[in-house]
Design an enzyme around this catalytic site. Structure first.
Site, short mmCIF file in Angstrom:
data_model
loop_
_atom_site.label_atom_id
_atom_site.label_comp_id
_atom_site.label_asym_id
_atom_site.label_seq_id
_atom_site.Cartn_x
_atom_site.Cartn_y
_atom_site.Cartn_z
CD GLU A 146 42.63 41.55 47.99
OE1 GLU A 146 41.69 42.36 47.87
OE2 GLU A 146 42.47 40.32 48.09
CE LYS A 187 42.69 45.72 46.04
NZ LYS A 187 41.87 46.57 45.18
CB THR A 188 40.32 39.13 45.54
OG1 THR A 188 40.15 40.16 46.52
CG2 THR A 188 39.98 37.80 46.16
#
Length: 469
Positions: A165, A121-122
């Protein structure tokens, strides 16, 4: 376009303001003009950055830190019920707002892209934020790590796009209503909150159901969990599903990924056209994250060829295969990987970067519950390294589970043929690594806990300097 401060957020108090998710929201609110305050366990560069934006940051947790004029108290799922500031909020009848609700309120009136998945995600969120900024679209963003260029995890922009996120760990991503959502993968994790993989599938299905009518769900065509999600939501009115990956059936098909040192060249077919672009970080999984970012941006209407070129401006995010330095011919790199899939991906990337040299790993397991469920797989992943040191479990928010220690990982690693040494005293790690590493070797500190702090200490030891305390 909306950039006003929600009434409840005009004078917020954040408990744990230095955390990756919390600090991002606080920074955006401070930039919008809110009177931000909060507390954190210790001093940090993040605390200093918040103060530079005008926020009041207290160190430690005390009831008196909560100002009587606070409009709300913002908490994450990691804040315990007996926190003195939280108890004081109840006494003063100050509303308590979960981090996810605070973030959701900041997206109102904008065009949100929410990036979800068990891992990746990051990086994907960061790639989008950097590329959209590079194109002059001035997005707002909230990310779980600091970007290598801007050096921050969040920013208030004047543009209409908000990139966030979306955290599945506590189901907080159910609060968002994105125009475009990315699901990179769906795997079993967060065992304290999910009893089974089916529960996780249901949670991601709920998240997909939050996409606004006419919006787009972007899913990875090569990962079973993501494919299952696409199957579950197929045919829903008002939802467009776009797939990406190497699968022949993918809507955005990856034709080839060519490693080029610490970068990659990626070629995709999108809307019938072949498009080649550069990803400025190593590893096949990061190249695929870049394709996810490309697909989502295109779904929002950003020209794909412009976006592809801009993605090359992304040069990394803190703790995602971040080069910490080099000493005595040894490079020290830091990885946030803590789930077996992440570990395997980063180790494979570093295995390729090490070439004929050795890959040495310092691994710190994260959470007792995760180790209990996935310790065997973590150990097997470490077989990709030439040698590993395994630290004690970093508990984070959890209490110990009887019988669950890092020995589960050590035993599994040895059974898989890995050279592994358990280390119970952090103070001995730097000396142990210095005794093992030689010129050309790569040292990877890996895990979601405070193992990241060991990188500079290892570099000091390698260079012959007295390690910092």
């Amino acid at each position: 376009m909306a950039s006003a401060i929600p009434t409840a957020m005009e004078q917020p108090h954040f408990i744990g303001i230095g955390g990756a998710g919390m600090s991002g929201i606080a920074k955006i609110l401070a930039s919008r003009g809110a009177k931000v305050a909060g507390s954190d366990a210790k001093e940090s560069p993040t605390a200093d950055a918040l103060r530079a934006l005008g926020a009041t940051v207290h160190i430690g947790h005390r009831a008196e830190y909560l100002a009587s004029g606070a409009s709300c108290v913002v908490v994450s799922s990691a804040i315990r019920a007996d926190n003195p500031e939280l108890l004081r909020a109840a006494e003063l009848s100050v509303p308590v707002v979960h981090r996810s609700d605070a973030l959701a309120s900041l997206m109102d009136g904008l065009r949100p892209i929410a990036v979800a998945g068990t891992h990746g995600k990051t990086t994907t969120t960061s790639m989008l934020a950097v590329a959209l900024t590079e194109l002059g679209l001035d997005p707002s963003y909230a990310i779980g790590g600091d970007l290598a260029g801007p050096g921050t995890n969040a920013r208030h922009g004047e543009g209409e796009i908000f990139v966030a996120e979306a955290d599945e760990s506590d189901r907080s991503f159910h609060k968002y209503a994105p125009e475009v959502a990315i699901v990179l993968n769906v795997e079993l994790d967060h065992h304290a909150n999910y009893a089974s993989l089916d529960e996780i599938h249901e949670s991601f299905e709920t998240f997909a159901g939050r996409i606004v009518p006419g919006g787009t769900l972007v899913v990875f065509a090569d990962q079973d969990g993501a494919v299952e999600l696409a199957r579950r939501v197929h045919g829903r009115d008002g939802l467009k599903v776009v797939t990406y990956g190497e699968s022949a059936s993918a809507d955005v098909r990856v034709v080839r990924i060519v490693p080029e040192g610490l970068t990659s060249s990626v070629t995709v077919v999108l809307d019938g056209r072949e498009l080649t672009f550069t990803v400025s970080v190593p590893g096949r999984h990061y190249a695929l994250n870049a394709v996810a970012a490309l697909t989502a941006g295109a779904a929002l209407g950003v020209p794909a060829d412009e976006l592809a070129g801009a993605i090359g401006a992304y040069t990394g995010v803190g703790r995602r295969l971040q080069l910490k330095g080099e000493a005595a011919g040894v490079r020290v790199i830091d990885s946030y990987a803590h789930h077996p899939t992440e570990m395997t991906a980063d180790l494979e990337a570093m295995r390729g970067a090490a070439a004929d040299s050795r890959l040495l790993v310092v691994f710190q397991p994260h959470l007792f519950s995760r180790t209990q469920e996935l310790g065997k797989e973590m150990g097997e992943a470490l077989a990709l390294a030439d040698a590993s040191l395994v630290l004690d479990i970093y508990p984070a928010r959890e209490d110990p589970i009887p019988g669950i220690t890092s020995a589960l990982i050590v035993d599994a690693a040895r059974a898989a043929g890995a050279g592994v040494t358990p280390v119970h005293d952090r103070e001995t790690v730097a000396a142990a690594v210095a005794g093992m590493a030689g010129p050309g070797d790569l040292v990877l500190t890996m895990g979601a806990g405070d193992v990241t702090d060991l990188g500079p200490v290892i570099l000091d030891r390698l260079s012959g300097r007295t390690p910092s305390p």
